[in-house]
Write a protein that holds these residues in place. Structure first.
Motif, PDB file in Angstrom:
ATOM      1  N   THR A   1      25.883  22.412 -13.974  1.00 10.13           N
ATOM      2  CA  THR A   1      26.277  21.805 -12.709  1.00 10.13           C
ATOM      3  C   THR A   1      26.720  20.377 -12.971  1.00 10.13           C
ATOM      4  O   THR A   1      26.015  19.623 -13.640  1.00 10.13           O
ATOM      5  CB  THR A   1      25.109  21.807 -11.695  1.00 10.13           C
TER       6      THR A   1
ATOM      7  N   GLU B   1      32.613  20.597   7.256  1.00  7.79           N
ATOM      8  CA  GLU B   1      32.541  20.418   5.807  1.00  7.79           C
ATOM      9  C   GLU B   1      33.294  19.158   5.384  1.00  7.79           C
ATOM     10  O   GLU B   1      34.386  18.879   5.872  1.00  7.79           O
ATOM     11  CB  GLU B   1      33.145  21.641   5.107  1.00  7.79           C
TER      12      GLU B   1
ATOM     13  N   LYS C   1      29.113  19.149  -5.914  1.00  3.11           N
ATOM     14  CA  LYS C   1      28.564  19.798  -7.112  1.00  3.11           C
ATOM     15  C   LYS C   1      29.471  20.947  -7.510  1.00  3.11           C
ATOM     16  O   LYS C   1      29.819  21.788  -6.684  1.00  3.11           O
ATOM     17  CB  LYS C   1      27.144  20.297  -6.859  1.00  3.11           C
TER      18      LYS C   1
ATOM     19  N   VAL D   1      27.725  16.827 -11.141  1.00  5.35           N
ATOM     20  CA  VAL D   1      27.549  16.091  -9.889  1.00  5.35           C
ATOM     21  C   VAL D   1      28.601  14.996  -9.832  1.00  5.35           C
ATOM     22  O   VAL D   1      28.750  14.214 -10.778  1.00  5.35           O
ATOM     23  CB  VAL D   1      26.133  15.482  -9.809  1.00  5.35           C
TER      24      VAL D   1
ATOM     25  N   GLU E   1      26.608  18.599  -1.149  1.00  5.08           N
ATOM     26  CA  GLU E   1      25.230  18.277  -0.785  1.00  5.08           C
ATOM     27  C   GLU E   1      25.231  16.835  -0.326  1.00  5.08           C
ATOM     28  O   GLU E   1      25.217  15.918  -1.145  1.00  5.08           O
ATOM     29  CB  GLU E   1      24.283  18.469  -1.978  1.00  5.08           C
ATOM     30  N   GLY E   2      25.281  16.653   0.973  1.00  2.00           N
ATOM     31  CA  GLY E   2      25.392  15.299   1.521  1.00  2.00           C
ATOM     32  C   GLY E   2      26.694  14.673   1.056  1.00  2.00           C
ATOM     33  O   GLY E   2      27.761  15.220   1.266  1.00  2.00           O
TER      34      GLY E   2
ATOM     35  N   ILE F   1      30.019  23.173  -4.124  1.00  2.61           N
ATOM     36  CA  ILE F   1      29.238  22.979  -2.897  1.00  2.61           C
ATOM     37  C   ILE F   1      29.134  21.477  -2.628  1.00  2.61           C
ATOM     38  O   ILE F   1      29.196  20.663  -3.544  1.00  2.61           O
ATOM     39  CB  ILE F   1      27.820  23.582  -2.995  1.00  2.61           C
TER      40      ILE F   1
END
Length: 182
Positions: A175, A27, A168, A177, A163-164, A161
């Protein structure tokens, strides 16, 4: 205006609740500086534009800063008020969620006085606006800044989380970013 601001503050509130607790080796790390996309919230006649910066530190502290601009248009009169809100937090994580509590001693609220603009199509209204801007700004800093501080300092939990290369933050239906810049 207060309802609009607290709606955006709730959205931005999600942005502070990110932590760097124990994670799987694969992670990505939260440590470093992250910047949000420009967030725009419309409500009634007002628009609040916000960019949020989060600086996660290895000592489990988080510095959060938001540059915001509130624009209100009504009956030929337009108000544009840029301001900044920031504070430090302690954070922890449980793997999927993070818990964050703001540090009230570090709270910062600043209205960019020289950038506040009130314009009106009505010359009489413009003359009045020119006279009341200074007292309006004092009231905003005193009362509005205090309300923001009280709302921001409570402990809260939010999901996060990766994502690449994006982080987020998820709070109910919102949400945010963020992109890592350091």
């Amino acid at each position: 205006m207060k309802k609009l601001f607290f709606g955006v503050l709730a959205l931005m509130g999600a942005a502070i609740f990110v932590a760097c607790g124990d994670k799987a080796a694969s992670e990505p790390s939260l440590i470093g500086k992250w910047v949000s996309d420009t967030l725009v919230k419309n409500e009634d006649k007002g628009v609040l534009t916000t960019v949020c910066t989060l600086d996660f530190r290895a000592d489990s502290t988080l510095a959060r800063d938001m540059k915001m601009s509130f624009t209100l248009e009504d009956k030929g009169t337009k108000l544009m008020m840029p301001f900044e809100v920031g504070y430090d937090s302690k954070f922890s994580a449980d793997g999927k969620n993070i818990i964050c509590t703001g540090d009230s001693a570090s709270f910062r609220f600043k209205v960019e006085k020289d950038s506040v603009k009130v314009t009106s199509d009505d010359p009489t209204m413009q003359a009045l606006a020119d006279k009341v801007v200074t007292s309006m700004l004092k009231d905003v800093e005193k009362n509005f800044g205090g309300s923001i501080k009280n709302e921001s300092m409570s402990s809260d939990t939010t999901a996060y989380i990766f994502e690449g290369e994006l982080l987020k933050l998820v709070e109910k239906n919102d949400t945010i970013v963020l992109h890592k810049v350091q």
